[in-house]
Design a protein around this motif. Structure first.
Motif, short mmCIF file in Angstrom:
data_model
loop_
_atom_site.label_atom_id
_atom_site.label_comp_id
_atom_site.label_asym_id
_atom_site.label_seq_id
_atom_site.Cartn_x
_atom_site.Cartn_y
_atom_site.Cartn_z
N ASN A 150 34.58 38.56 26.55
CA ASN A 150 35.96 38.72 26.09
C ASN A 150 36.92 37.82 26.89
O ASN A 150 37.94 38.27 27.42
N LYS A 192 39.57 34.85 27.95
CA LYS A 192 40.86 34.38 27.44
C LYS A 192 40.82 32.86 27.26
O LYS A 192 40.42 32.13 28.18
N GLN A 214 39.86 33.00 35.42
CA GLN A 214 39.30 34.33 35.18
C GLN A 214 37.90 34.37 35.80
O GLN A 214 37.20 33.35 35.87
N ARG A 251 34.05 47.60 42.44
CA ARG A 251 34.27 47.91 41.02
C ARG A 251 35.75 48.21 40.72
O ARG A 251 36.19 48.11 39.58
N TYR A 295 38.15 46.44 41.19
CA TYR A 295 38.84 45.24 40.71
C TYR A 295 38.50 44.90 39.26
O TYR A 295 39.01 43.91 38.73
N ASN A 296 37.63 45.71 38.66
CA ASN A 296 37.23 45.46 37.28
C ASN A 296 38.46 45.46 36.37
O ASN A 296 39.25 46.39 36.39
N ASN A 297 38.61 44.37 35.60
CA ASN A 297 39.70 44.24 34.62
C ASN A 297 41.09 44.20 35.25
O ASN A 297 42.08 44.56 34.62
N THR A 298 41.15 43.79 36.53
CA THR A 298 42.45 43.49 37.15
C THR A 298 42.51 41.99 37.41
O THR A 298 41.51 41.38 37.79
N HIS A 344 42.35 39.54 35.52
CA HIS A 344 41.35 38.81 34.74
C HIS A 344 40.01 38.73 35.48
O HIS A 344 39.36 37.68 35.49
N GLN A 394 36.13 40.53 36.03
CA GLN A 394 35.10 41.45 35.57
C GLN A 394 34.04 41.55 36.66
O GLN A 394 33.50 40.53 37.09
N TYR A 405 30.43 43.05 38.08
CA TYR A 405 29.12 43.54 37.63
C TYR A 405 28.21 43.77 38.84
O TYR A 405 28.22 42.99 39.79
#
Length: 369
Positions: free
Chosen positions: A190, A192, A227, A241, A243-246, A248, A250, A252
């Motif tokens: 996903n 940008k 990103q 974790r 920081y996930n989706n902060t 930009h 991701q 894992y």
């Protein structure tokens, strides 16, 4: 008799890290295509990641009670002689029971006892050395095994010249055509449009110093219009974790779709383990190596220097990150020409037929029987 109907018994041993496990699985997969009726057995170290990853790949595995010698004086070293004796005894039991036609070692603690037993009773053996500077296990085994497959030049310093075959390191087959997966990769993550994509790899377990760097530099990366796809590793996922989706980002624990992660990346930051280096050569992405200094003989720095010496990657030592990272990264991300140059140069160093070439050597040993 065609190869498709021949039946062999093949033991593969190696583990401790993904760098030893995935090459062994890749070799087994290639041999299974050639000899589908054959029987395969892996031998690893108890409580290490191979005991999980090998069954996931569809193979049986037995574990030895073995670990490496710690370079510092620790209580763990006191147990090493007992573990070694136990592992040699168990390895002998496994070899006598399974009766392999050939034994392949890819490095790591467990391969030592198993290859020692196999060579002592005349079973054909091959070791695959992934690094530019061999580990102690393979150096000790070199005089006894039949063949040594290597990924770098100038290993005659460590191994008998007449046994060396330069093949490269086996890599996961899905990495060979990532150019065709760019659209799928951008959808999967996903991403940008209009942003640079940074892939951060610290190995399967994680790299503490690399993770600390990325955490500290998240605001800086945001200012660079970047990103981040960040594989922080099993040991650190709970910590990072958040920081996930902060900004930009991701995060894992482990990237199962590593082919798509490579396809998505514009730039990669990575440790310099042998498998990582081989994969990065094949995918041809501009890379900043941050070698781990905490490995035997500093072999990650030597692996990285073999690439950097061909103007095919950048290297920042852990001790220089505070001073050099922002400067080197911003220069690279701002220059599409330099990114293309590094990507083209590293791709020239790829040995894409490694798995098949190693399987060819194993097949020759099988034909000795």
């Amino acid at each position: 008799m065609s190869s498709k109907t021949k039946t062999y018994k093949i033991i593969l041993s190696g583990g401790g890290t993904g760098g030893h496990i995935y090459p062994a699985i890749a070799i087994a997969n290639e041999l299974k295509i050639r000899f589908p009726k054959s029987e395969f057995l892996f031998v690893g170290a108890k409580d290490r990641m191979e005991m999980e990853k090998v069954p996931q790949a569809g193979y049986a595995i037995k574990g030895l009670w073995i670990s490496g010698v710690q370079r510092k004086l620790t209580l763990k070293n006191l147990s090493f002689p007992f573990k070694l004796m136990s592992s040699l005894f168990k390895a002998r039991q496994i070899v006598r029971s399974f009766k392999p036609d050939v034994v392949v070692g890819t490095g790591g603690f467990a391969s030592g006892p198993l290859l020692q037993v196999a060579t002592s009773i005349g079973i054909p053996t091959l070791i695959q050395e992934q690094n530019s500077y061999p580990g102690i296990t393979n150096k000790l085994l070199a005089k006894k095994v039949n063949k040594i497959c290597v990924a770098y030049d100038n290993l005659e310093r460590f191994f008998p010249k007449d046994k060396i075959i330069k093949t490269g390191n086996p890599v996961r087959q899905g990495l060979l055509n990532i150019e065709s997966k760019t659209v799928e990769a951008k959808n999967k993550f996903n991403l940008k449009a209009g942003k640079h994509t940074l892939l951060v790899l610290g190995g399967s377990l994680g790299a503490r110093r690399v993770n600390e760097l990325i955490e500290k530099e998240l605001d800086f990366l945001d200012t660079q219009n970047v990103q981040v796809i960040w594989q922080c590793g099993k040991l650190y996922y709970q910590q990072y974790r958040i920081y996930n989706n902060t900004k930009h980002v991701q995060v894992y624990e482990f990237l199962n779709d590593i082919d798509l992660a490579y396809a998505a990346a514009d730039v990669v930051i990575s440790r310099a383990g042998a498998s990582s280096v081989s994969e990065l050569c094949i995918v041809g992405k501009p890379t900043i190596f941050i070698p781990s200094p905490n490995v035997a003989e500093d072999h990650q720095t030597k692996n990285a220097m073999a690439i950097v010496g061909n103007d095919a990657a950048l290297l920042i030592k852990e001790g220089d990150l505070e001073v050099d990272f922002e400067n080197k990264f911003s220069q690279l991300i701002a220059s599409p020409d330099r990114q293309k140059e590094l990507g083209d140069n590293i791709k020239k160093m790829a040995l894409v037929n490694a798995t098949k070439d190693i399987a060819d050597e194993v097949e020759k040993l099988l034909n000795l029987n």
